[in-house]
Design a protein around this motif. Structure first.
Motif, PDB file in Angstrom:
ATOM      1  N   ALA A   1       0.623  -1.223  -0.024  1.00 24.78           N
ATOM      2  CA  ALA A   1      -0.022   0.146  -0.068  1.00 24.78           C
ATOM      3  C   ALA A   1       0.852   1.219  -0.053  1.00 24.78           C
ATOM      4  CB  ALA A   1      -0.486   0.159   1.013  1.00 24.78           C
ATOM      5  N   GLY A   2       0.833   2.136  -1.010  1.00 27.93           N
ATOM      6  CA  GLY A   2       1.994   3.206  -1.413  1.00 27.93           C
ATOM      7  C   GLY A   2       1.982   3.100  -2.462  1.00 27.93           C
ATOM      8  N   ARG A   3       3.440   4.457  -3.403  1.00 28.86           N
ATOM      9  CA  ARG A   3       3.315   4.533  -3.988  1.00 28.86           C
ATOM     10  C   ARG A   3       4.301   3.706  -4.949  1.00 28.86           C
ATOM     11  NH1 ARG A   3       0.751   9.617  -6.100  1.00 28.86           N
ATOM     12  NH2 ARG A   3       2.011   9.952  -8.268  1.00 28.86           N
ATOM     13  N   SER A   4       3.744   3.624  -6.658  1.00 24.59           N
ATOM     14  CA  SER A   4       4.330   2.847  -7.023  1.00 24.59           C
ATOM     15  C   SER A   4       4.434   3.214  -8.544  1.00 24.59           C
ATOM     16  CB  SER A   4       3.350   0.924  -6.766  1.00 24.59           C
ATOM     17  OG  SER A   4       3.671   0.264  -8.352  1.00 24.59           O
ATOM     18  N   GLY A   5       5.392   4.283  -8.997  1.00 25.25           N
ATOM     19  CA  GLY A   5       5.323   4.196 -10.503  1.00 25.25           C
ATOM     20  C   GLY A   5       4.790   4.783 -10.927  1.00 25.25           C
ATOM     21  N   GLY A   6       3.938   4.259 -11.905  1.00 25.30           N
ATOM     22  CA  GLY A   6       2.870   4.650 -13.067  1.00 25.30           C
ATOM     23  C   GLY A   6       1.797   4.782 -12.760  1.00 25.30           C
ATOM     24  N   TYR A   7       1.473   3.463 -11.582  1.00 29.98           N
ATOM     25  CA  TYR A   7       0.522   3.017 -10.605  1.00 29.98           C
ATOM     26  C   TYR A   7      -0.034   4.427 -10.287  1.00 29.98           C
ATOM     27  CZ  TYR A   7       0.756  -1.974 -12.392  1.00 29.98           C
ATOM     28  OH  TYR A   7       0.762  -3.264 -13.360  1.00 29.98           O
ATOM     29  N   GLY A   8       0.980   4.865  -9.335  1.00 31.69           N
ATOM     30  CA  GLY A   8      -0.025   6.484  -8.564  1.00 31.69           C
ATOM     31  C   GLY A   8       0.334   5.623  -6.818  1.00 31.69           C
ATOM     32  N   ASN A   9      -0.803   6.140  -6.375  1.00 28.28           N
ATOM     33  CA  ASN A   9      -1.121   5.105  -5.002  1.00 28.28           C
ATOM     34  C   ASN A   9      -2.022   3.687  -5.624  1.00 28.28           C
ATOM     35  OD1 ASN A   9      -0.559   7.154  -3.523  1.00 28.28           O
ATOM     36  ND2 ASN A   9      -1.823   8.737  -3.987  1.00 28.28           N
ATOM     37  N   PHE A  10      -1.128   3.096  -5.186  1.00 29.37           N
ATOM     38  CA  PHE A  10      -1.252   1.510  -5.239  1.00 29.37           C
ATOM     39  C   PHE A  10      -1.563   0.705  -3.642  1.00 29.37           C
ATOM     40  CE2 PHE A  10       0.426  -3.197  -7.272  1.00 29.37           C
ATOM     41  CZ  PHE A  10      -1.116  -3.269  -8.142  1.00 29.37           C
ATOM     42  N   VAL A  11      -2.445  -0.780  -3.883  1.00 27.09           N
ATOM     43  CA  VAL A  11      -3.219  -1.183  -3.308  1.00 27.09           C
ATOM     44  C   VAL A  11      -2.804  -2.814  -3.505  1.00 27.09           C
ATOM     45  CG1 VAL A  11      -4.294  -2.112  -1.963  1.00 27.09           C
ATOM     46  CG2 VAL A  11      -4.171  -0.047  -1.487  1.00 27.09           C
TER      47      VAL A  11
ATOM     48  N   HIS B   1      -3.840   4.020  -9.360  1.00 21.58           N
ATOM     49  CA  HIS B   1      -4.249   5.569  -9.492  1.00 21.58           C
ATOM     50  C   HIS B   1      -5.350   6.189  -8.819  1.00 21.58           C
ATOM     51  CE1 HIS B   1      -2.691   4.925 -13.457  1.00 21.58           C
ATOM     52  NE2 HIS B   1      -3.787   4.331 -13.676  1.00 21.58           N
ATOM     53  N   MET B   2      -5.171   5.277  -6.749  1.00 26.64           N
ATOM     54  CA  MET B   2      -6.375   6.430  -6.302  1.00 26.64           C
ATOM     55  C   MET B   2      -5.398   7.571  -6.076  1.00 26.64           C
ATOM     56  SD  MET B   2      -6.254   3.044  -3.349  1.00 26.64           S
ATOM     57  CE  MET B   2      -6.662   1.063  -3.737  1.00 26.64           C
ATOM     58  N   SER B   3      -7.073   8.207  -5.279  1.00 25.26           N
ATOM     59  CA  SER B   3      -6.680   9.496  -4.744  1.00 25.26           C
ATOM     60  C   SER B   3      -6.241   9.401  -2.927  1.00 25.26           C
ATOM     61  CB  SER B   3      -7.517  10.712  -4.875  1.00 25.26           C
ATOM     62  OG  SER B   3      -8.732   9.481  -3.462  1.00 25.26           O
ATOM     63  N   ARG B   4      -6.372   8.485  -2.550  1.00 30.51           N
ATOM     64  CA  ARG B   4      -6.261   7.930  -1.171  1.00 30.51           C
ATOM     65  C   ARG B   4      -6.177   6.836  -0.988  1.00 30.51           C
ATOM     66  NH1 ARG B   4      -9.654   9.050   3.329  1.00 30.51           N
ATOM     67  NH2 ARG B   4     -11.107   9.919   2.283  1.00 30.51           N
TER      68      ARG B   4
ATOM     69  N   THR C   1      -3.450   9.373  -9.894  1.00 28.05           N
ATOM     70  CA  THR C   1      -1.688   9.867  -9.686  1.00 28.05           C
ATOM     71  C   THR C   1      -1.048   8.390 -10.005  1.00 28.05           C
ATOM     72  OG1 THR C   1      -2.323   7.408  -7.705  1.00 28.05           O
ATOM     73  CG2 THR C   1      -3.026  10.225  -7.334  1.00 28.05           C
ATOM     74  N   GLY C   2      -0.133   8.632 -11.020  1.00 24.75           N
ATOM     75  CA  GLY C   2       0.926   8.611 -11.710  1.00 24.75           C
ATOM     76  C   GLY C   2       0.276   8.668 -13.376  1.00 24.75           C
ATOM     77  N   MET C   3       0.627   7.995 -13.770  1.00 20.91           N
ATOM     78  CA  MET C   3       0.474   7.797 -15.951  1.00 20.91           C
ATOM     79  C   MET C   3      -1.043   7.719 -15.387  1.00 20.91           C
ATOM     80  SD  MET C   3       3.551   5.734 -17.269  1.00 20.91           S
ATOM     81  CE  MET C   3       2.747   6.727 -18.491  1.00 20.91           C
ATOM     82  N   SER C   4      -1.762   8.852 -15.267  1.00 20.86           N
ATOM     83  CA  SER C   4      -3.207   8.534 -15.989  1.00 20.86           C
ATOM     84  C   SER C   4      -4.357   9.332 -16.401  1.00 20.86           C
ATOM     85  CB  SER C   4      -4.192   8.714 -14.427  1.00 20.86           C
ATOM     86  OG  SER C   4      -5.907   9.264 -14.777  1.00 20.86           O
ATOM     87  N   THR C   5      -5.468   9.547 -17.013  1.00 21.82           N
ATOM     88  CA  THR C   5      -5.310  11.447 -18.387  1.00 21.82           C
ATOM     89  C   THR C   5      -6.446  11.532 -17.240  1.00 21.82           C
ATOM     90  OG1 THR C   5      -6.313   9.718 -19.662  1.00 21.82           O
ATOM     91  CG2 THR C   5      -4.371  10.156 -19.928  1.00 21.82           C
ATOM     92  N   GLY C   6      -7.334  11.006 -15.997  1.00 20.28           N
ATOM     93  CA  GLY C   6      -7.955  11.150 -15.552  1.00 20.28           C
ATOM     94  C   GLY C   6      -8.760  10.299 -14.203  1.00 20.28           C
ATOM     95  N   PRO C   7      -9.828  11.364 -14.114  1.00 21.15           N
ATOM     96  CA  PRO C   7      -9.898  10.007 -11.954  1.00 21.15           C
ATOM     97  C   PRO C   7     -10.386   8.593 -13.103  1.00 21.15           C
ATOM     98  CG  PRO C   7     -11.324  11.723 -12.309  1.00 21.15           C
ATOM     99  CD  PRO C   7     -10.763  12.093 -13.073  1.00 21.15           C
ATOM    100  N   HIS C   8      -9.905   7.474 -12.361  1.00 23.26           N
ATOM    101  CA  HIS C   8     -10.259   5.919 -12.692  1.00 23.26           C
ATOM    102  C   HIS C   8      -9.976   5.112 -12.114  1.00 23.26           C
ATOM    103  CE1 HIS C   8      -6.870   6.169 -14.894  1.00 23.26           C
ATOM    104  NE2 HIS C   8      -6.817   4.337 -15.498  1.00 23.26           N
ATOM    105  N   LEU C   9      -9.873   3.226 -11.691  1.00 20.41           N
ATOM    106  CA  LEU C   9      -9.738   3.147 -11.347  1.00 20.41           C
ATOM    107  C   LEU C   9      -9.035   1.659 -12.034  1.00 20.41           C
ATOM    108  CD1 LEU C   9      -8.643   0.939  -8.369  1.00 20.41           C
ATOM    109  CD2 LEU C   9     -11.202   0.163  -8.851  1.00 20.41           C
ATOM    110  N   HIS C  10      -7.636   1.279 -11.771  1.00 18.05           N
ATOM    111  CA  HIS C  10      -6.690   0.425 -12.670  1.00 18.05           C
ATOM    112  C   HIS C  10      -6.735  -1.080 -11.788  1.00 18.05           C
ATOM    113  CE1 HIS C  10      -4.134  -1.745 -15.593  1.00 18.05           C
ATOM    114  NE2 HIS C  10      -3.454  -1.868 -14.525  1.00 18.05           N
ATOM    115  N   TRP C  11      -8.084  -1.889 -12.560  1.00 17.77           N
ATOM    116  CA  TRP C  11      -7.861  -2.633 -11.525  1.00 17.77           C
ATOM    117  C   TRP C  11      -7.106  -3.787 -12.375  1.00 17.77           C
ATOM    118  CZ3 TRP C  11     -13.104  -6.793 -11.682  1.00 17.77           C
ATOM    119  CH2 TRP C  11     -12.417  -7.310 -10.242  1.00 17.77           C
ATOM    120  N   GLU C  12      -5.704  -4.591 -11.446  1.00 20.25           N
ATOM    121  CA  GLU C  12      -5.364  -5.928 -12.417  1.00 20.25           C
ATOM    122  C   GLU C  12      -5.532  -7.130 -11.552  1.00 20.25           C
ATOM    123  OE1 GLU C  12      -1.276  -5.306 -13.421  1.00 20.25           O
ATOM    124  OE2 GLU C  12      -1.749  -3.833 -13.863  1.00 20.25           O
TER     125      GLU C  12
END
Length: 476
Positions: free
Chosen positions: A375-385, A399-402, A423-434
């Motif tokens: 849980a923290g900052r991870s490159g292009g993912y931004g705030n990542f869990v 790409h979480m805001s918090r 946050t990270g490499m993002s063009t707008g508010p969204h969730l990247h889910w893997e």
């Protein structure tokens, strides 16, 4: 034939008087004296100004000035009394507020008299007790204990909520060395109960004042429109109930399949006091109706405890448990799993998850029970869990805001782990889910870990009766 006569030329002033009149009309006698200073036009304007001033001075009226009345000067004792009672700045020597000299009728008191009664309020703090709160207000220890004993007969003292306001009326005390006695104490002991402690001679009596409560359930129905969360909040549904509804629906179908023309239908516990306060409890019914009027989904809460007793069932008595929710956030899929043209890098690249567009700050839920690996900052993912799950599965949320969890924390399915951001490499508010299976990225939409349990007999009959009762409540 008649000869053509040329048109007459414009008339030209023939006399000197006409020429002077024409010059006076076309001359600017009052130019702006702030421009072209020193020019011929400026001097003409200055001359006009001087002429007007002189004319006003020469035609001034010859009236003599009117003299005002001048009061006589105040001296001596009268001056001191005036300065004492007058309002004037201290810098000019004012003595406003100074007491005048005592006369022979003034009798000096040995001590300042006390008010016969005082009214005050005290707030119950977190971890506070009723006795301690009364003690801070100046109530004696013995009397505070008596009040606590009386109140405990009507409501458990540990159920008094922090922030409860105690309104006190304190009476006259026998001497300054003793605390004031309680004349009256009133406070809201519960949502449906007011309590008052009144003095009758040397005794304190408890007066219970019940509050009428209307427990008609909250039934809300409306169009999904731009999104479930936004539309339900606009309809006045509390955020906590909206989250429960989305979690219940997402356990049966992907939220992305909910159309804008669909109608949501929910029933929640509600208590409305006669004094105007409203408390909304837990969600009891979650329904979804398509644009044609056919019911797509009906879910009823059965039981009040978490786990199996508090699950949502359909009218057939089926309880479905899914390891993965349809989507971990309420939104729409903006980019699917697989190769795509990267929106920022500009070339084809493998997209190892799915992107879900959602409003900034929307809650993100854990897809299944697990443990937070990162849980923290991870490159292009931004705030990542990243969560680790049973069966070799893992899931990531970027790409979480918090972030709402920390590494090593165990989370349950549906628990909030963060909020949508960019946050990270993002063009707008969204969730990247893997999602990973034994370390290999897999399509999250292709994962389905679910089980269905069916109840019957008395439970099924009770379920249908509850469903009929909930749907009979008028919707707003």
């Amino acid at each position: 034939m008649r000869a053509l006569v040329p048109a007459a030329a414009p008339l030209v002033p023939s006399s000197i008087a006409d020429r002077l009149r024409d010059a006076a009309v076309h001359t600017d006698w009052v130019p702006d004296l702030g421009q072209n200073i020193g020019s011929r036009t400026w001097w003409r304007g200055a001359a006009t100004c001087v002429a007007l001033i002189g004319a006003a001075w020469m035609t001034r009226p010859g009236m003599p000035p009117v003299l005002g009345y001048a009061p006589p000067a105040v001296t001596g004792v009268a001056l001191e009394e005036t300065r004492t009672q007058g309002i004037a700045p201290l810098g000019l020597g004012a003595t406003t507020g100074r007491r005048m000299a005592a006369s022979g009728l003034v009798r000096h008191l040995t001590e300042t008299p006390e008010r016969p009664q005082i009214d005050l309020t005290v707030t119950l703090g977190g971890g506070d007790t009723l006795s301690n709160a009364l003690g801070r207000a100046g109530v004696g220890m013995n009397e505070a204990a008596r009040v606590a004993t009386l109140v405990s007969g009507a409501v458990a003292l540990d159920q008094l909520k922090p922030g409860t306001i105690l309104s006190l009326t304190m009476g006259r005390r026998p001497s300054r060395l003793q605390p004031r006695p309680i004349e009256k104490l009133t406070f809201r002991a519960g949502f449906d109960l007011n309590l008052a402690v009144n003095r009758a001679g040397d005794a304190l009596l408890l007066d219970r004042q019940p509050i009428s409560i209307d427990r008609a359930p909250l039934h809300v129905r409306g169009l999904v429109g731009d999104g479930l969360y936004r539309s339900m909040r606009a309809a006045g549904v509390p955020a906590r109930v909206v989250e429960s509804y989305i979690k219940a629906v997402a356990a049966r179908m992907p939220i992305g399949e909910v159309g804008a023309a669909d109608t949501f239908d929910l029933v929640a516990d509600q208590a409305r006091a006669a004094t105007g306060e409203v408390e909304v409890g837990q969600l009891q019914y979650a329904g979804l109706v398509d644009a044609a009027g056919k019911r797509r989904l009906q879910l009823v809460r059965w039981g009040d405890k978490d786990g199996e007793g508090g699950s949502f069932m359909d009218p057939a008595g089926q309880v479905e448990r899914r390891g993965f929710m349809g989507m971990p956030v309420a939104g729409r899929v903006t980019s699917t799993f697989g190769y795509r043209m990267h929106p920022l890098l500009g070339f084809m690249r493998m997209h190892k998850g799915i992107d879900i567009g959602a409003p900034y700050g929307s809650p993100i839920y854990a897809a299944i029970d697990g443990v937070v690996q990162f849980a923290g900052r991870s490159g292009g993912y931004g705030n990542f869990v990243k969560l680790a799950h049973a069966g070799g599965y893992a899931s990531g949320y970027g790409h979480m805001s918090r972030i709402a969890v920390s590494s090593g924390t165990r989370v349950q399915r549906g628990q909030v782990i963060g909020y949508v951001g960019s946050t990270g490499m993002s063009t707008g508010p969204h969730l990247h889910w893997e999602v990973w299976k034994n370390g290999v990225p897999v399509n999250p939409r292709a994962i389905s870990l679910s089980s269905v349990q069916t109840v019957s007999g008395n439970t099924l009959r009770g379920l249908k009766a509850k469903l009929a009762r909930l749907l009979s409540a008028p919707a707003r």
